[in-house]
Design a protein around this motif. Sequence first.
Motif, PDB file in Angstrom:
ATOM      1  N   ALA A 276       0.817  -1.215   0.000  1.00 28.24           N
ATOM      2  CA  ALA A 276       0.000   0.000   0.000  1.00 28.24           C
ATOM      3  C   ALA A 276       0.854   1.268   0.000  1.00 28.24           C
ATOM      4  CB  ALA A 276      -0.933  -0.002   1.208  1.00 28.24           C
TER       5      ALA A 276
ATOM      6  N   ASP B  32     -12.686  -4.160  11.796  1.00 25.20           N
ATOM      7  CA  ASP B  32     -12.558  -4.384  10.350  1.00 25.20           C
ATOM      8  C   ASP B  32     -11.371  -5.273  10.001  1.00 25.20           C
ATOM      9  OD1 ASP B  32     -14.727  -2.758   9.998  1.00 25.20           O
ATOM     10  OD2 ASP B  32     -13.663  -1.136   8.981  1.00 25.20           O
ATOM     11  N   GLN B  33     -10.631  -5.737  11.011  1.00 22.53           N
ATOM     12  CA  GLN B  33      -9.466  -6.573  10.702  1.00 22.53           C
ATOM     13  C   GLN B  33      -9.938  -7.888  10.076  1.00 22.53           C
ATOM     14  OE1 GLN B  33      -6.677  -9.151  13.285  1.00 22.53           O
ATOM     15  NE2 GLN B  33      -5.873  -7.084  13.556  1.00 22.53           N
ATOM     16  N   VAL B  34      -9.327  -8.270   8.967  1.00 26.95           N
ATOM     17  CA  VAL B  34      -9.736  -9.512   8.310  1.00 26.95           C
ATOM     18  C   VAL B  34      -9.388 -10.704   9.194  1.00 26.95           C
ATOM     19  CG1 VAL B  34      -9.489  -8.523   6.002  1.00 26.95           C
ATOM     20  CG2 VAL B  34      -7.614  -9.857   6.988  1.00 26.95           C
ATOM     21  N   PHE B  35     -10.104 -11.786   8.946  1.00 24.77           N
ATOM     22  CA  PHE B  35      -9.932 -12.994   9.748  1.00 24.77           C
ATOM     23  C   PHE B  35      -9.322 -14.070   8.864  1.00 24.77           C
ATOM     24  CE2 PHE B  35     -10.956 -16.804  12.024  1.00 24.77           C
ATOM     25  CZ  PHE B  35     -10.859 -16.420  13.350  1.00 24.77           C
ATOM     26  N   MET B  36      -8.071 -14.383   9.137  1.00 25.17           N
ATOM     27  CA  MET B  36      -7.345 -15.345   8.319  1.00 25.17           C
ATOM     28  C   MET B  36      -7.027 -16.577   9.154  1.00 25.17           C
ATOM     29  SD  MET B  36      -4.802 -12.512   6.601  1.00 25.17           S
ATOM     30  CE  MET B  36      -4.167 -13.529   5.270  1.00 25.17           C
TER      31      MET B  36
ATOM     32  N   GLY C  45      -4.284   3.394   5.203  1.00 22.01           N
ATOM     33  CA  GLY C  45      -5.112   3.976   4.145  1.00 22.01           C
ATOM     34  C   GLY C  45      -5.773   5.257   4.615  1.00 22.01           C
TER      35      GLY C  45
ATOM     36  N   GLN D 133      -3.197   8.003   4.867  1.00 20.62           N
ATOM     37  CA  GLN D 133      -2.806   8.485   3.534  1.00 20.62           C
ATOM     38  C   GLN D 133      -3.836   9.471   3.002  1.00 20.62           C
ATOM     39  OE1 GLN D 133      -2.664   4.605   1.634  1.00 20.62           O
ATOM     40  NE2 GLN D 133      -0.423   4.642   1.545  1.00 20.62           N
TER      41      GLN D 133
ATOM     42  N   VAL E 218     -11.138  -1.131   1.302  1.00 17.79           N
ATOM     43  CA  VAL E 218      -9.744  -1.205   1.740  1.00 17.79           C
ATOM     44  C   VAL E 218      -8.776  -0.961   0.586  1.00 17.79           C
ATOM     45  CG1 VAL E 218      -8.020  -2.690   2.843  1.00 17.79           C
ATOM     46  CG2 VAL E 218     -10.438  -2.930   3.467  1.00 17.79           C
ATOM     47  N   MET E 219      -9.093  -1.516  -0.570  1.00 18.30           N
ATOM     48  CA  MET E 219      -8.168  -1.520  -1.704  1.00 18.30           C
ATOM     49  C   MET E 219      -8.837  -0.910  -2.936  1.00 18.30           C
ATOM     50  SD  MET E 219      -5.236  -3.013  -0.913  1.00 18.30           S
ATOM     51  CE  MET E 219      -4.523  -3.839  -2.345  1.00 18.30           C
TER      52      MET E 219
ATOM     53  N   GLU F 143      -4.696  -6.038  -7.479  1.00 20.88           N
ATOM     54  CA  GLU F 143      -4.257  -5.861  -6.092  1.00 20.88           C
ATOM     55  C   GLU F 143      -5.424  -6.085  -5.130  1.00 20.88           C
ATOM     56  OE1 GLU F 143      -3.545  -4.019  -8.713  1.00 20.88           O
ATOM     57  OE2 GLU F 143      -1.382  -3.642  -8.716  1.00 20.88           O
TER      58      GLU F 143
ATOM     59  N   PHE G 159      -5.893  -9.218  -2.508  1.00 21.61           N
ATOM     60  CA  PHE G 159      -6.097  -8.928  -1.084  1.00 21.61           C
ATOM     61  C   PHE G 159      -7.290  -9.719  -0.543  1.00 21.61           C
ATOM     62  CE2 PHE G 159      -8.685  -6.610   1.989  1.00 21.61           C
ATOM     63  CZ  PHE G 159      -7.820  -6.560   3.065  1.00 21.61           C
TER      64      PHE G 159
ATOM     65  N   ASN H 166      -6.671 -13.440  -0.401  1.00 18.21           N
ATOM     66  CA  ASN H 166      -5.716 -13.693   0.675  1.00 18.21           C
ATOM     67  C   ASN H 166      -6.404 -13.630   2.037  1.00 18.21           C
ATOM     68  OD1 ASN H 166      -3.073 -14.117   1.676  1.00 18.21           O
ATOM     69  ND2 ASN H 166      -2.767 -11.917   1.967  1.00 18.21           N
ATOM     70  N   ALA H 167      -7.419 -12.788   2.135  1.00 18.34           N
ATOM     71  CA  ALA H 167      -8.168 -12.659   3.384  1.00 18.34           C
ATOM     72  C   ALA H 167      -9.215 -13.753   3.542  1.00 18.34           C
ATOM     73  CB  ALA H 167      -8.829 -11.287   3.451  1.00 18.34           C
TER      74      ALA H 167
ATOM     75  N   VAL I 229      -6.746   2.401   0.753  1.00 22.21           N
ATOM     76  CA  VAL I 229      -5.342   2.783   0.613  1.00 22.21           C
ATOM     77  C   VAL I 229      -5.134   3.491  -0.723  1.00 22.21           C
ATOM     78  CG1 VAL I 229      -4.551   0.884   2.084  1.00 22.21           C
ATOM     79  CG2 VAL I 229      -4.545   0.618  -0.403  1.00 22.21           C
TER      80      VAL I 229
ATOM     81  N   TYR J 213     -16.295  -4.462   2.482  1.00 18.43           N
ATOM     82  CA  TYR J 213     -15.531  -4.592   3.736  1.00 18.43           C
ATOM     83  C   TYR J 213     -15.534  -6.053   4.197  1.00 18.43           C
ATOM     84  CZ  TYR J 213     -15.695   0.489   3.900  1.00 18.43           C
ATOM     85  OH  TYR J 213     -15.542   1.823   3.607  1.00 18.43           O
TER      86      TYR J 213
ATOM     87  N   GLY K 257     -13.442  -7.854   5.839  1.00 18.45           N
ATOM     88  CA  GLY K 257     -13.005  -8.077   7.219  1.00 18.45           C
ATOM     89  C   GLY K 257     -14.140  -7.816   8.197  1.00 18.45           C
TER      90      GLY K 257
END
Lengths: 311, 311
Positions: free
Chosen positions: A43, A116-120, A298, A301, B28-29, B35, B39, B42-43, B118, B296, B298
Amino acid sequence: MTDYPQLDGFRGGPGIVRLIGHRGARGVMPENTMEGFEFALNAGVRAMEFDVVLTREKTPVITHNHHLLNAATRGVDGNWLRGDELKVAELSLSEIKKLDVGGLDGRTIYGKRFPDQVFMSDVRVPRLEELLDFAAQPEGKDLLLLLEMKSEPSNTGERRGCTTIVDAVVEAVRSKGLEHRTILHSFDWSVLEECARVAPEIPRSYLSQMPENEDEPGEDSQKSVAPDFHSLETSIPQAVAAAGGKLWCPYFMDVTPDRVAEAHELGLLVSTWTVNETDEINAMIDAGVDGIITDYPGRAQRILLGRGLVW
Amino acid sequence: MTDYPQLDGFRGGPGIVRLIGHRGARGVMPENTMEGFEFALNAGVRAMEFDVVLTREKTPVITHNHHLLNAATRGVDGNWLRGDELKVAELSLSEIKKLDVGGLDGRTIYGKRFPDQVFMSDVRVPRLEELLDFAAQPEGKDLLLLLEMKSEPSNTGERRGCTTIVDAVVEAVRSKGLEHRTILHSFDWSVLEECARVAPEIPRSYLSQMPENEDEPGEDSQKSVAPDFHSLETSIPQAVAAAGGKLWCPYFMDVTPDRVAEAHELGLLVSTWTVNETDEINAMIDAGVDGIITDYPGRAQRILLGRGLVW
């Protein structure tokens, strides 16, 4: 350019405020994971602040607390850890590597802080060496490392037995040739004193938090290992400068424009943590800090761009 | 398992609500970018909803509107596009590939909708083929594609000249052998009728939005190409079933538990869009939908886990 080229990545200036990813990008990705660091770098955030603790066999691993947070750790059975939290220093690397730190338990206070944190799944505590290897590869060539060393809260003797973590970290950084991309960072200024002795070629960053400010839930307090700031005979920036620090990292609630200006007059750079809310980010920009350590790169930024700034 | 294995990835059930990444993970992206898709995958989000438009030379590219949004597009000089928005159908692929879609202009209404996205640079509009190639590789093997075809709002004749995009998309999907991982999706039900004729082996998803509901800022309205839902002689789910649809994708404000139940009785799966706020996500889970299309992922994951659900 300076004698320490990595400092340029932490230096603000006209139109520039630096962003430092806090444990990667904790608001979006699991903290202190390779996945999180790669996300933040992808990012466009070059600098990462992260935490190093030693395992039982003295291998440096990247995790925030001396104890693994139950709220962020699942066992081999897929269930959240429960009961007394596991102490990293009592676990072998192979034991730690079986645990999954890819998600937060949303029922906990800590989990609720980052909704909002992703869950992996199948995400592992990285060894420090994994991040250093990534930084040494072409894809990680832009990465700068604000490497926090945790000292034991119980290590309150004069030398506090800090040489083990300093030696392990410095050896790892040197073995990858990353002295010019790393800043050594700690709340425990005696650890940094040891760094000055064994690795004068790596610049140092001094964390501070006034004891009257509340700790955030789920964070190991590092106040017990920090200096007694109220009994200092000088200001904190003066003390950092006197110790040979290059970077001062105050808690954002302790930041004022005057303190930042004083630090700049002393030749210090100022990065502040952990700045997540829009109002807080704006206030820190207004205070003139060089860098903002945030869980939400993000968001930061976008606020910078809205003010005509870059990072 | 069904004749269409991809449908299993969109089917809810006891303890399961599926998550579909909206244009990757727009919150998020940058939207509709490789990209962003990487993401979201991957999540742990397998299914992606994205949009395909043809360039001047009829190459399918992944972007939402017929016109490139000035708020999300920078030119070769690094400045935001201004004035009349560029029409994708009038640009060559090489012209489009020079533009940077890695960030949002936060001064715009559209940019303000996604304040945590981001800000990246040198991010390009992908060709459909790039995403299909990724899906065909081992790292993309879990990906499911909810591929929205945009038809021209001006194509309001009986066949609406829709064969070009259908032919181009179907040829691309077949050339990569991804018929079993793709669902063809559109607001323009005549486009889907054409899909049924030329590609009966690929299941179809029917979008709907009641005309009384507001469009969100920055989105090309597709209402003009959708059926006149108020003049249908049956319910919308009945019309989707009659057209041979497998998935019904209503706007979330149009969803009720009764309509979902009706769709299920007709053998349809229901995925709803674009569901971003916590209350909305909870309401859609309560309504019994199979899948939630969200910016969203996450946040949606965490809400599901909080209710004892997986995705």
